[in-house]
Write an enzyme that holds these catalytic residues in place. Structure first.
Site, PDB file in Angstrom:
ATOM      1  N   VAL A 173      62.980  29.673  -0.725  1.00 21.05           N
ATOM      2  CA  VAL A 173      61.587  30.144  -1.721  1.00 21.05           C
ATOM      3  C   VAL A 173      61.825  30.979  -2.676  1.00 21.05           C
ATOM      4  CG1 VAL A 173      59.342  30.688  -1.040  1.00 21.05           C
ATOM      5  CG2 VAL A 173      59.855  29.425   0.080  1.00 21.05           C
ATOM      6  N   ASP A 174      61.888  32.452  -2.209  1.00 24.45           N
ATOM      7  CA  ASP A 174      62.114  33.462  -3.345  1.00 24.45           C
ATOM      8  C   ASP A 174      62.726  33.037  -5.000  1.00 24.45           C
ATOM      9  OD1 ASP A 174      60.822  35.951  -2.022  1.00 24.45           O
ATOM     10  OD2 ASP A 174      61.987  36.564  -1.264  1.00 24.45           O
ATOM     11  N   MET A 175      64.238  32.673  -4.346  1.00 18.09           N
ATOM     12  CA  MET A 175      65.467  32.035  -5.604  1.00 18.09           C
ATOM     13  C   MET A 175      64.780  30.820  -6.306  1.00 18.09           C
ATOM     14  SD  MET A 175      68.551  32.235  -3.965  1.00 18.09           S
ATOM     15  CE  MET A 175      69.597  32.259  -5.412  1.00 18.09           C
ATOM     16  N   GLY A 178      61.768  32.575  -8.369  1.00 15.21           N
ATOM     17  CA  GLY A 178      62.480  33.099  -9.723  1.00 15.21           C
ATOM     18  C   GLY A 178      63.298  32.008 -10.881  1.00 15.21           C
TER      19      GLY A 178
END
Length: 381
Positions: A173-175, A178
């Site tokens: 999810v973070d990637m 980004g």
């Protein structure tokens, strides 16, 4: 290092990256890899991920930080104090992009929110990475990858059938947040060429987590059945699964009837492709338990890696199941120049390949800098 010196597709774009942890810094690294001049602003104690180890380098900085902060120079500012905010405004006067992921209300409290910045710097693209966005039932709440994996339904479809919900083994999810933030910045910069105006770009972990739900979301919209966990198997396609062989397992990714016929022919049972239970994609998906048993029986005499190589060369999507070490040392990884090496640094390269303006790797993490490079400065090779 990139053997071809290149100014990069984003040469001349100046970025102030005041974000920390993962989503924002990953966005900044993407822009930096493609030529943007990125200055990372950190609080006096540094980005939290400097301590997310082991492993640590000789200076006590974690590998986690190193994976997200190349092609940036670092400057320490205490934005909670007026002198730090004044210096930030000086930097933004020369910047095209601001990336930040402060908690909702923080910039407003400091008097440097988007409304204020857009008046003072009308060409600025202000990119915010947030957990849930600023408003709504969950607006303003902090978000972390694993919690969003749980809340957005990702864990509910990940794991073995009959097992417990499972976190995806990387911060997906973070990637993807980004990536979407970088895409949003590029869209805003492109539109600025037409209008002359910057705009506010937001990528929230919540929105990006939901965006990853294909095909489970599409399945639910169509038939209303709650998706479940299927282990390594695809919920819609079969054989699209990890299967046992005589040695190591392989992953088959058969997507159509032609590929299935090629698989059966290679395994010496061409008639299996005509079996009514398996002759179509839909039938194979419905009868997957029986099909998996038949395929594993046929593959039990084969060496897994050799079988995977033979199948993919025959036109059947298939791969060995490798560890991280084997994947990063694979000859094709080297051929694709997917490992970056600089003094004191190794990392995964940009996957974006441009023919005239390829990515370049100019600055290892932790490089110090308190000013932007000249817009016309040539990049190092």
């Amino acid at each position: 290092m990139n053997p071809i010196p290149s100014p990069g597709a984003l040469a001349g774009i100046r970025v102030v990256d005041a974000s920390r942890i993962l989503g924002g810094p990953y966005c900044g690294q993407i822009l930096g890899d493609h030529g943007a001049d990125v200055l990372k602003i950190e609080p006096p104690q540094g980005d939290d991920t400097r301590g997310w180890g082991p492993p640590f380098n000789a200076d006590g900085v974690a590998s986690y930080y190193f994976g997200l902060n190349r092609n940036k120079r670092v400057m320490t500012l205490d934005l909670a104090e007026p002198p730090g905010r004044a210096r930030l405004l000086d930097l933004l006067a020369e910047a095209d992009v601001l990336i930040e992921n402060f908690k909702t209300g923080t910039l407003e409290k400091w008097g440097i929110a988007w409304d204020t910045l857009s008046q003072r710097f009308p060409r600025l693209v202000h990119c915010r990475v947030s957990g849930y966005g600023a408003d709504g039932p969950l607006g303003g709440l902090p978000g972390y990858d694993a919690a969003l994996q749980a809340q957005c339904g990702l864990m509910s479809v990940n794991g073995e059938a009959g097992g417990a919900p499972l976190r995806v083994g990387l911060p997906v999810v973070d990637m993807v947040t980004g990536l979407n933030a970088a895409l949003g910045v590029m869209l805003a910069l492109q539109e600025r060429q037409r209008s002359g105006c910057g705009q506010f770009v937001e990528a929230s972990l919540y929105d990006c987590g939901l965006s990853l739900l294909h095909p489970h979301g599409a399945n639910w919209f169509m038939d209303g059945r709650i998706p479940g966990r299927t282990g390594n198997a695809h919920p819609n396609i079969y054989p699209y699964d990890s299967l046992r062989t005589g040695t190591d397992p392989v992953f088959l990714a058969v997507g159509n009837d032609r590929q299935f016929a090629l698989l059966c022919r290679h395994l010496g049972v061409p008639a299996l492709a005509q079996d009514p239970r398996y002759a179509t994609a839909g039938a194979r998906s419905v009868n997957r338990v029986a099909l998996k048993a038949e395929l594993e029986a046929l593959m039990a005499t084969h060496d897994g890696p050799r079988l995977a190589d033979a199948l993919v060369r025959a036109g059947v999507p298939c791969a060995p199941v490798l560890g991280v070490d084997a994947a990063l040392q694979h000859p094709h990884t080297a051929h694709r120049r997917m490992v970056v090496e600089m003094p004191g640094y190794r990392g995964i390269a940009s996957p974006i390949k441009l023919s005239r303006t390829p990515a370049s790797y100019r600055t290892a993490p932790l490089a110090q800098g308190d000013r932007f490079l000249d817009r016309d400065a040539a990049n190092d090779d």
